[in-house]
Design a protein around this motif. Structure first.
Motif, PDB file in Angstrom:
ATOM      1  N   SER A 184       0.826  -1.214   0.000  1.00  0.00           N
ATOM      2  CA  SER A 184       0.000   0.000   0.000  1.00  0.00           C
ATOM      3  C   SER A 184       0.855   1.257   0.000  1.00  0.00           C
ATOM      4  O   SER A 184       0.543   2.232  -0.700  1.00  0.00           O
ATOM      5  CB  SER A 184      -0.923   0.013   1.222  1.00  0.00           C
ATOM      6  OG  SER A 184      -1.883  -1.015   1.162  1.00  0.00           O
ATOM      7  N   ALA A 185       1.942   1.237   0.772  1.00  0.00           N
ATOM      8  CA  ALA A 185       2.824   2.414   0.837  1.00  0.00           C
ATOM      9  C   ALA A 185       3.439   2.699  -0.530  1.00  0.00           C
ATOM     10  O   ALA A 185       3.529   3.862  -0.959  1.00  0.00           O
ATOM     11  CB  ALA A 185       3.915   2.187   1.876  1.00  0.00           C
ATOM     12  N   LEU A 186       3.856   1.651  -1.232  1.00  0.00           N
ATOM     13  CA  LEU A 186       4.482   1.834  -2.537  1.00  0.00           C
ATOM     14  C   LEU A 186       3.470   2.284  -3.583  1.00  0.00           C
ATOM     15  O   LEU A 186       3.782   3.100  -4.456  1.00  0.00           O
ATOM     16  CB  LEU A 186       5.163   0.541  -2.968  1.00  0.00           C
ATOM     17  CG  LEU A 186       6.320   0.096  -2.070  1.00  0.00           C
ATOM     18  CD1 LEU A 186       6.792  -1.302  -2.462  1.00  0.00           C
ATOM     19  CD2 LEU A 186       7.484   1.077  -2.141  1.00  0.00           C
ATOM     20  N   LEU A 187       2.255   1.757  -3.513  1.00  0.00           N
ATOM     21  CA  LEU A 187       1.200   2.201  -4.418  1.00  0.00           C
ATOM     22  C   LEU A 187       0.887   3.680  -4.195  1.00  0.00           C
ATOM     23  O   LEU A 187       0.710   4.443  -5.154  1.00  0.00           O
ATOM     24  CB  LEU A 187      -0.056   1.355  -4.213  1.00  0.00           C
ATOM     25  CG  LEU A 187       0.028  -0.088  -4.702  1.00  0.00           C
ATOM     26  CD1 LEU A 187      -1.054  -0.939  -4.061  1.00  0.00           C
ATOM     27  CD2 LEU A 187      -0.079  -0.149  -6.232  1.00  0.00           C
ATOM     28  N   ARG A 188       0.828   4.091  -2.942  1.00  0.00           N
ATOM     29  CA  ARG A 188       0.557   5.499  -2.646  1.00  0.00           C
ATOM     30  C   ARG A 188       1.692   6.382  -3.146  1.00  0.00           C
ATOM     31  O   ARG A 188       1.451   7.490  -3.658  1.00  0.00           O
ATOM     32  CB  ARG A 188       0.341   5.706  -1.150  1.00  0.00           C
ATOM     33  CG  ARG A 188      -0.127   7.119  -0.809  1.00  0.00           C
ATOM     34  CD  ARG A 188      -0.360   7.310   0.654  1.00  0.00           C
ATOM     35  NE  ARG A 188       0.879   7.248   1.423  1.00  0.00           N
ATOM     36  CZ  ARG A 188       1.005   7.678   2.670  1.00  0.00           C
ATOM     37  NH1 ARG A 188      -0.040   8.191   3.306  1.00  0.00           N
ATOM     38  NH2 ARG A 188       2.152   7.579   3.304  1.00  0.00           N
ATOM     39  N   GLU A 189       2.936   5.914  -3.011  1.00  0.00           N
ATOM     40  CA  GLU A 189       4.071   6.694  -3.509  1.00  0.00           C
ATOM     41  C   GLU A 189       3.986   6.914  -5.017  1.00  0.00           C
ATOM     42  O   GLU A 189       4.503   7.920  -5.527  1.00  0.00           O
ATOM     43  CB  GLU A 189       5.389   5.990  -3.162  1.00  0.00           C
ATOM     44  CG  GLU A 189       5.755   6.057  -1.690  1.00  0.00           C
ATOM     45  CD  GLU A 189       6.998   5.259  -1.372  1.00  0.00           C
ATOM     46  OE1 GLU A 189       7.672   4.793  -2.331  1.00  0.00           O
ATOM     47  OE2 GLU A 189       7.305   5.080  -0.177  1.00  0.00           O
TER      48      GLU A 189
END
Length: 253
Positions: A56-61
């Motif tokens: 999720s963190a990488l998708l948001r980035e």
């Protein structure tokens, strides 16, 4: 031990999971964009089985508008601490708590195997907008690295599970095994590595479901032996872990 019990086991080691599990390379998300034929920036994404929020963190980035779906209470708590600005709802892929035709992309990072494709595929198609995509992926074993291959065999023997074949399934078999037959599916293997302290490597091993369902003494015995074994291979106690991400992207008809 049932698959459901193994899936639920992660809650007992949520903090360990968050601290030690590997992430994913940028090339993975480039491939998702390529196969889905759309940028992640601005895409409405549901990350299902989101765990502690690694994907999720990488998708948001990448600019995605992410909502996470996670069944485990402790895992969801770690997610909220790591990503307080990302909404997360309790649920699983077999009955998504999401509105029909509301998402451009649904992702499953290391979590598709805990679903029943007979239920999770129709649920994904229900929630996806026309032209949307379902992306599932796993960090898999780099069998061509001798010490990793040997360690995989030791883990399987200790945990009483069948070791995976060193021969990866064909594209057609992978689609069938994932329960995605009948959909237009693209597949790619993406190799990457990370270097971590030996303690982190051992914690990563110990956070796997096959270990978490064992007793504490059985877990400790393996990790003590493995520390001694790897200490000889990596005298500086820095371990290079190699992975091959297996990515499948299915397009909504």
């Amino acid at each position: 031990m049932t698959a459901s019990s193994r899936a639920q086991s992660f809650d007992v080691a949520a903090a360990q999971y968050a601290a030690s599990r590997p992430s994913y390379p940028a090339e993975l998300f480039d491939s998702v964009e390529e196969f889905a034929d759309r940028r992640l920036a601005g895409a409405r994404v549901a990350d299902v089985g989101a765990g502690t929020g690694i994907a999720s963190a990488l998708l948001r980035e990448r600019g995605a508008e992410v909502i996470a779906v996670e069944p485990g209470e402790a895992m969801a708590g770690e997610f909220r601490r790591a990503l307080p600005g990302v909404p997360i709802v309790r649920g699983d892929g077999n009955a998504l708590p999401l509105t029909a035709a509301s998402r451009d992309l649904i992702t499953y990072a290391q979590s598709w195997q805990w679903t029943d494709p007979g239920r999770s595929v129709p649920e994904a198609l229900r929630v996806l907008r026309a032209g949307g995509a379902l992306a599932v992926w796993w960090n898999t074993t780099a069998f061509d690295v001798p010490w990793i291959r040997d360690q995989h065999a030791r883990i399987a023997h200790h945990c009483g599970v069948e070791p995976r074949s060193a021969v990866r399934p064909s594209d057609g078999d992978a689609v069938r095994l994932a329960g995605l037959t009948g959909l237009r599916v693209a597949r790619r293997h993406i190799r990457w590595s990370r270097t971590v302290p030996l303690d982190t490597h051992l914690a990563n091993i110990g956070s796997r479901s096959a270990f978490l369902v064992l007793g504490e003494a059985a877990r400790r015995a393996f990790l003590v032996d493995e520390r001694a074994r790897l200490g000889g291979l990596f005298p500086r106690e820095e371990v290079e872990e190699s992975y091959v991400v297996d990515l499948l992207v299915a397009l909504r008809p």
